[in-house]
Every structure is written in structure tokens, then in C-alpha cells.
Design a protein around this motif. Structure first.
Motif, short mmCIF file in Angstrom:
data_model
loop_
_atom_site.label_atom_id
_atom_site.label_comp_id
_atom_site.label_asym_id
_atom_site.label_seq_id
_atom_site.Cartn_x
_atom_site.Cartn_y
_atom_site.Cartn_z
N THR A 1 0.83 -1.21 0.00
CA THR A 1 0.00 0.00 0.00
C THR A 1 0.86 1.26 0.00
O THR A 1 0.51 2.27 -0.63
CB THR A 1 -0.95 -0.02 1.20
N ARG B 1 0.72 4.39 -2.60
CA ARG B 1 0.61 5.79 -2.18
C ARG B 1 1.73 6.62 -2.79
O ARG B 1 1.51 7.73 -3.28
CB ARG B 1 0.62 5.89 -0.66
N GLN C 1 0.94 7.41 -6.31
CA GLN C 1 -0.07 8.45 -6.47
C GLN C 1 0.53 9.83 -6.20
O GLN C 1 0.18 10.81 -6.86
CB GLN C 1 -1.25 8.19 -5.54
N ARG C 2 1.45 9.91 -5.25
CA ARG C 2 2.06 11.20 -4.90
C ARG C 2 3.11 11.64 -5.92
O ARG C 2 3.18 12.82 -6.28
CB ARG C 2 2.73 11.11 -3.51
N LEU D 1 2.47 6.32 5.54
CA LEU D 1 1.31 5.44 5.44
C LEU D 1 0.27 5.79 6.49
O LEU D 1 -0.93 5.88 6.21
CB LEU D 1 1.75 3.98 5.59
N ASP E 1 -1.13 9.50 5.57
CA ASP E 1 -1.79 9.66 4.27
C ASP E 1 -2.88 8.63 4.02
O ASP E 1 -3.77 8.87 3.20
CB ASP E 1 -0.77 9.55 3.14
N VAL E 2 -2.79 7.47 4.69
CA VAL E 2 -3.72 6.38 4.37
C VAL E 2 -4.48 5.91 5.62
O VAL E 2 -5.70 6.01 5.68
CB VAL E 2 -2.98 5.20 3.72
N GLY F 1 -9.51 2.73 -3.08
CA GLY F 1 -8.39 3.60 -2.76
C GLY F 1 -8.73 5.06 -2.64
O GLY F 1 -7.83 5.91 -2.74
N ILE G 1 -6.46 8.27 -3.14
CA ILE G 1 -5.27 8.21 -2.28
C ILE G 1 -4.20 7.31 -2.88
O ILE G 1 -3.01 7.57 -2.75
CB ILE G 1 -5.67 7.70 -0.87
N LEU G 2 -4.63 6.23 -3.55
CA LEU G 2 -3.70 5.27 -4.13
C LEU G 2 -3.76 5.34 -5.64
O LEU G 2 -4.81 5.62 -6.22
CB LEU G 2 -4.04 3.84 -3.67
N ASP G 3 -2.65 5.05 -6.30
CA ASP G 3 -2.61 5.05 -7.76
C ASP G 3 -3.67 4.08 -8.30
O ASP G 3 -3.62 2.89 -8.01
CB ASP G 3 -1.23 4.65 -8.24
#
Length: 613
Positions: free
Chosen positions: A327, A331, A334-335, A449, A452-453, A502, A509-511
Motif C-alpha cells: 500500500t 501511495r 499516487q504522490r 502510510l 496519508d492512508v 483507494g 489516495i492510491l494510484d
């Protein structure tokens, strides 16, 4: 999945002289009573409405003020009784348990490695905790894994309850869940403690441990010790009270697993299939999320039902390979863009630089267990071998990194799947150093993690700390194991991946493309084919299992189920019809096909092609 090693026992013995008997940080002692708190958000369900007329035979006021612990007692003696009355006293300050290093009884039930030969293993570590109270709820100032400095155990303390009973005179009764966490490992042993208190003092504290999620070390522990109560303001007390009220309010709606048949009366669902296939005495708990409801199983112990089932602390073991390492990569992608998956380990891990076995291994290869570096290609032979025994026994970062990088090159990276928990450790370290280049030298991959998650998803505080090297909060996170779950946290995290794809409050939040592949929703990107009797798929730390009509005639089209798996008997299966089934056990049983069949009765599984996004 991480394996225990007798080498840990030797490592513990060697470390005795170097270990400090550390205590938790607590507020400075004071004799001042805590100030009255106004405008505190109440916890849902408060206030209590019982009369206080409790028919108690175990752990009476007399037992707690002048008795002794001869053995474990039924766990319901620690539970909030139906007739509990609202507490007349409010606890705020520090609680210290005395004489723990020699107190109490211990009974080994399973111990092939001789862990109980070490004296520290048979007793609790130092316990010195700060607590605040919100109505009938007791809230520790620190949640999740705490490093104690003890030779054998770290500690976690969860939120408990406070209430009045007529038989306790003018004192209020308290009960708290706690867990022992094996140092440098992931086994969790859950217990409960109870005591009486007023504004200035406490009775003796009774404690016991009667359940665990640990395949190789199982025991009962019990005792009763004197304790000190230092009343006084706790830093951030009002925020702690409000945060806990919000935490309880924001938990997923729950019902007992039996309610699933009532909620879907025409489905023919058989609720007895959930939790089936697992030895009952080895099953810590299980649950099923579907249709916005979290259907929960019980939490059985050797003395009945665990009094705080929702607070039972559960080890991640290798579910961390998915929930943490995999995960975190999603993330980062995605960032900073999906090219992060192609980062080379030799560019991001100084210890790997110049090593020809690692100079063309990418983060993607490593998270897929496809580095090409191994001794044996057989199913988990390396994982149970000498190099991994050295890796698991090592506590310091340097002593872990050395065996992790010692596997020889045998195949082209990306061409062969061989399971190594050490690979996930390497991937986590590479991601950590990549993040530091992007976000600054103080950045930490688990903290990213968390911030952000996990926290945006609503994962509770008990799951927001990871085990680290050097038995220190400043060490490197394990990556491949060492996280912790509660029922609500694991269900929320699975919902985030499986139902919310996600996103949190509409924000991705996630690709999305990499997540779709990870979750077996991209038929053109299923991942590496595993070895073993029944080969499956493995991608980015997640497993994938295909179901066809050969498994069940009701499956008219093939579909794939991504799942997280952990040592000893842990599964979190996220089905393409939106259902999630999880269980935590410790008898090396991995049985969940029946749960998939029952979930299919509630909503047919879409075919593998239909799950592409």
C-alpha cells in the motif's frame, strides 16, 4: 510469512545485560485531583443505565483488597456487567503496577522453542500508564505498541470501562484490555486487568492472559499486585476524551454474524460457514463486511469470551506485506508518479550498492517476490531456511540487512517467484529512502502510510504503530510483518481497498491503475505465478486466487479474489462482489473457500473480465 526461530531464544539470553527496564512516559506525579471537565463529547452508548445490583462471585471487592491470584478465572469476571451503574469516580493520572518481575503464575501450553525458560517471559513487563476517563470509558494516553525495554515483552493497552457495583462500597471498578507483544516478533497475547479506585487510591490490580494469536508459544498468565495511583492532569486529556468519542462513533456499524441470515432471509446463506475449517480453540476472531455492515464473530478464550472483543489486538504477520509495503508503494505512486515502482534497490539502499545480485532489481520486482535472488525455488523453503532464521533473529538494522542481501543470483529479476520476508524489508527500506529524497531527511515510510492512508481511512490508534528494528521507535520498520489490527481496523482497511477503490471522501489516495492490478481487477496484469500445490498469483504484496466452476458449480464465470495472508492462519479475502471475510487464527489453517461460497449467495461474483477498471 515470518517463521519463529530458536535463535531468538539465544539472542534474548545474550541481550540481558544490555536491556534496560524501561517504563512508559507518564505525567509527573501530583496529589492534585483532576479538574472537572466540561463540554466533553460523550462516548456513544453512555451513560450506563444499570442499578449496580451485580451478583458477583469472582473478583469481588474483598478479593481485590486482600486476596491473591491462584489461577485464571472466567473472563466474564473482568467484563462490564448488565447491571453496571454509572461510575461515581473519574480516573485521571498515572497507574503503576508493582513487583511484576516476580509476581504471578504461569502455565505453558505450547512452547517447542523453550521460550518460557527465560524468567522474564513468565512475567509482565513494567506497566506504568496514563489514563483519562470519558463517562464510563477509560482511555490510555498512549495506544498501540509501546517499547518497554523488557527482555521478552513489549506492551499495548487498550480502552476499557469504569462502573459502579453495589458490592464495591464507594469505589468505582475499572477493567482494561492489554496485550503482550513478543519483542522483535509479532505474536500477541491478550489479557485483561481490573481494580477498584476512588479519587486518590486504587486497590490491588488483578490480571490474566488467556488467549493469543501465536502458533508457536501459548500460555496462561495470572497475578495480583499492589499498584500506585498518582492523580493529576494528563497532557491533552480533553483531546483524548473527544478523540475516543469520535473513534467509537466512526466505527463501522456492527452486528453479530448470526444477523447476516436475518438481514438476507432469502439468500440461503449459512452463517456457520464463517469461521469453519479452523480449529475453534485456535480461532482468535473473524468477521464479514457486506452491504455497509460489519458482521462480527466472537473472541473465544480459554476462560470464556474475551471481555473486550472489539479491542482484541491482532497481529498482522504477513498481511503487513500488503497493508504496509504494498500500500505504501501505491501511495508513493499516487504522490510522485508510477515510475517509483521501477526504482532500483541498488540506487536506494546504500548497503546494496555495488552488489551485482541487486543492481538490476527494482522495487516492483521486490514487492512481487521476484528478485531472482534465492537459494531454493521450492515453496517457502528459503523462508524456513538458515538465512531467514538469521534475518528473523536479528534485532538491529545492520544485522537484518546483512542476511537480507545475502541471497545469491539464480534467475533474471521478474522471472521467478520465491517468497522471502526479507525482500519486503528491503523494499520498505528502499521506499523509505526514496521518500526522504522527496520529502526531507526526517520522512519515514510508515509515518507516511499512517498520515496519508491509515488515519484518513479511519483505522484506529491501536493500529497506527509498527514494529521496528533495534526494539526502538527510531528503528527501521519491519515492513513484512509487525503491524497490528482490531476488528474494526481490518474491516475498514479492506473496505478502503475493496469497496472504495483507494479513495477517501472522493479523493484518490492510491494510484488507481496499480491498485486495479494489485486487486486482480486488470485481467492483463495478474502478477507472478506462485509455486506450491495450488499455484496462485502474487503482486505488490497481495495474493490472488482464482475461482471457477471446478470449485463450485455456482461460479458460472471465473473470478479472482485478492487476499492478504499471515503466518499461523490469518486471511483477509476481498471478493469482487464487495464482500470481505477475515479471520485470525494460529493453528496453521488456511480455510476460507466456504466463506466465498456463502458470499456468492448474497451477490454473485462478477467474472474476472468484468472486474477490470
Amino acid at each position: 510469512m515470518s517463521r519463529p526461530s530458536p535463535a531468538r531464544r539465544l539472542r534474548r539470553a545474550a541481550a540481558v545485560a544490555a536491556v534496560l527496564a524501561g517504563l512508559f512516559a507518564v505525567p509527573p506525579p501530583t496529589t492534585a485531583a483532576p479538574a472537572a471537565n466540561a463540554a466533553i463529547t460523550p462516548v456513544p452508548g453512555d451513560p450506563l443505565t444499570g442499578s449496580g445490583a451485580v451478583n458477583r462471585t469472582e473478583l469481588t471487592a474483598g478479593h481485590l483488597t486482600g486476596g491473591s491470584a491462584e489461577d485464571t478465572v472466567p473472563d466474564n469476571a473482568f467484563a462490564l456487567p448488565a447491571q453496571a451503574a454509572p461510575p461515581t469516580h473519574s480516573f485521571e493520572g498515572a497507574l503503576t503496577l508493582n513487583g511484576l518481575s516476580t509476581a504471578g503464575g504461569f502455565r505453558a501450553l505450547k512452547d517447542p522453542n523453550g521460550y518460557a525458560d527465560t524468567a522474564a517471559t513468565r512475567h509482565l513487563p513494567p506497566i506504568d500508564i496514563a489514563l483519562v476517563q470519558n463517562g464510563s470509558h477509560l482511555v490510555p494516553a498512549k495506544r498501540g505498541l509501546q517499547y518497554t525495554g523488557n527482555q521478552a515483552w513489549n506492551l499495548a493497552v487498550g480502552p476499557g470501562r469504569a462502573w459502579n457495583e453495589d458490592g464495591d462500597g464507594r469505589r468505582t471498578r475499572a477493567s482494561l484490555p492489554f496485550a503482550l507483544v513478543e519483542r522483535n516478533a509479532n505474536c500477541v497475547h491478550n489479557g485483561t486487568l481490573t481494580f477498584l479506585f476512588d479519587d486518590t487510591s486504587v486497590s490491588e490490580v488483578r490480571y490474566q492472559i488467556t488467549t493469543e494469536t501465536c502458533a508457536y508459544f501459548q500460555f496462561d498468565m495470572w497475578g495480583q499486585v499492589s499498584a500506585d495511583y498518582r492523580p493529576g492532569p494528563v497532557d491533552g486529556a480533553e483531546a483524548l476524551r473527544d478523540a475516543y468519542a469520535s473513534e467509537v462513533k466512526d466505527r463501522l456499524p456492527t452486528k453479530p454474524i448470526s444477523a447476516l441470515a436475518t438481514d438476507y432471509p432469502d439468500s440461503g446463506v449459512d452463517v456457520t460457514k464463517f469461521g469453519s475449517g479452523i480449529t475453534p480453540s485456535a480461532l482468535s476472531t473473524f468477521g464479514f463486511h457486506f452491504g455497509g455492515v460489519h458482521y462480527v464473530g466472537n473472541c473465544r478464550t480459554r476462560q470464556g469470551e474475551y471481555p473486550f472483543c472489539g479491542q482484541l489486538l491482532l497481529p498482522s504477520y504477513s498481511t503487513a506485506k500488503s497493508a504496509f509495503a504494498g500500500t505504501a508503494m501505491l501511495r508513493l505512486a499516487q504522490r510522485y508518479g508510477p515510475a517509483v515502482a521501477q526504482e532500483k534497490l541498488s540506487d536506494r539502499i546504500p548497503e546494496a550498492a555495488g552488489n551485482p545480485a541487486w543492481n538490476d532489481v527494482t522495487l516492483d520486482h521486490t514487492l512481487d517476490m521476484a528478485t531472482g535472488n534465492y537459494v531454493s525455488p521450492g515453496y517457502e523453503i528459503d523462508e524456513a531456511g538458515r538465512i531467514m532464521a538469521e534475518f528473523f533473529a536479528a534485532e538491529s538494522y545492520a544485522d537484518r540487512m546483512r542476511p537480507a542481501l545475502s541471497f545469491p543470483r539464480k534467475a533474471r529479476p521478474g522471472s521467478k517467484w520465491v517468497y522471502h520476508t526479507s525482500d519486503t524489508f528491503l523494499a520498505t527500506r528502499a521506499m523509505n529512502n526514496y521518500l526522504r529524497e522527496k520529502a526531507g531527511s526526517d520522512a519515514d515510510i510508515f509515518d507516511m502510510l499512517r498520515d496519508d492512508v491509515l488515519e484518513p481511512v479511519g483505522v484506529g490508534p491501536d493500529s497506527l504503530v509498527s514494529s521496528r528494528t533495534d526494539n526502538s521507535p527510531g528503528g527501521a520498520p519491519f515492513g513484512g510483518y509487525g503491524m497490528f489490527w482490531t476488528q474494526d481496523s481490518v474491516a475498514k482497511f479492506a473496505k478502503f481497498l475493496n469497496n472504495d477503490h483507494g479513495t477517501v471522501n472522493g479523493e484518490q489516495i492510491l494510484d488507481p491503475a496499480l491498485l486495479a492490478a494489485t486487486m486482480q481487477r486488470d485481467p492483463d496484469a495478474r502478477g507472478m505465478t506462485t509455486t506450491g500445490i495450488k499455484p496462485m498469483k502474487y503482486q505488490n504484496g497481495f495474493w490472488g486466487k482464482e475461482f471457477t466452476s471446478a470449485d463450485n458449480p455456482a461460479y458460472t464465470s471465473p473470478f479472482s479474489v485478492p487476499f492478504m495472508s499471515g503466518y499461523g492462519g490469518i486471511t483477509v479475502a476481498m471478493m469482487p462482489n464487495g464482500a470481505t471475510y477475515y479471520y485470525f487464527s494460529d493453528n496453521n489453517e488456511f480455510s476460507w473457500n466456504a466463506a466465498v461460497a456463502e458470499a456468492n449467495k448474497l451477490a454473485p461474483m462478477p467474472s474476472a473480465a468484468a472486474t477490470a477498471r
